[in-house]
Scaffold this motif. Structure first.
Motif: not given
Length: 173
Positions: A35, A38, A63, A124, A128
């Protein structure tokens, strides 16, 4: 002659929760590194932006809405929930195996790495709607390997350790 009585804390067996702690700690470290990496890459890069590091390695913000190698990435969003459910099911099974085999160090290392990587990617997907990838290896004439991240690396290393542990176990028999 009187025998010496052992203190209770010496003879008490370790609880199952305590035997899980090292493996949960390892999984947590994987999640934390994943994390943080990222967050760093999304702060420094725009989607699709690439920075050459060496002749065979780039950083790139990509992505991935699918699974490994962008499998099912163009399916409209339902795959996000499917892959999240699969990962959470796998984590539940891994926790069961860790409790049951807490003394098998290599096996538990493998499972903890896989669990940490799976949870890193689940975070994620939930936060997201896609997995953030940024490690891009390539070789002239062969093109680029699909971008990946720390969580994917932990899953891969865990899978390799799992196979190694199983081969070692089979050879002992």
């Amino acid at each position: 002659m009187a025998t010496k009585k052992k203190p209770a804390f010496v003879s008490a067996p370790a609880s199952r929760a305590n035997s899980l702690m090292p493996w949960l700690g390892l999984a947590f470290i994987v999640i934390l590194l994943d994390q943080l990496s990222k967050i760093t890459i999304t702060t420094l890069f725009m989607h699709g932006e690439e920075k050459t590091i060496t002749g065979f390695f780039n950083l790139v913000l990509a992505y991935n809405e699918g699974a490994a190698f962008s499998f099912l990435s163009n399916q409209g969003g339902w795959q996000r929930y499917l892959f999240t459910a699969i990962a959470l099911g796998a984590v539940g099974f891994i926790l069961y195996l860790l409790r049951r085999h807490a003394g098998q160090r290599l096996f538990c290392w493998a499972l903890a790495l896989i669990m940490g990587g799976a949870l890193g990617n689940v975070i994620d997907r939930l936060a997201y709607g896609h997995v953030i990838d940024f490690l891009d290896f390539h070789w002239e004439g062969f093109g680029h390997f699909p971008a990946f991240n720390i969580a994917d690396s932990a899953i891969t290393i865990g899978a390799i350790l799992f196979i190694f542990d199983e081969l070692r176990r089979v050879n002992k028999q």
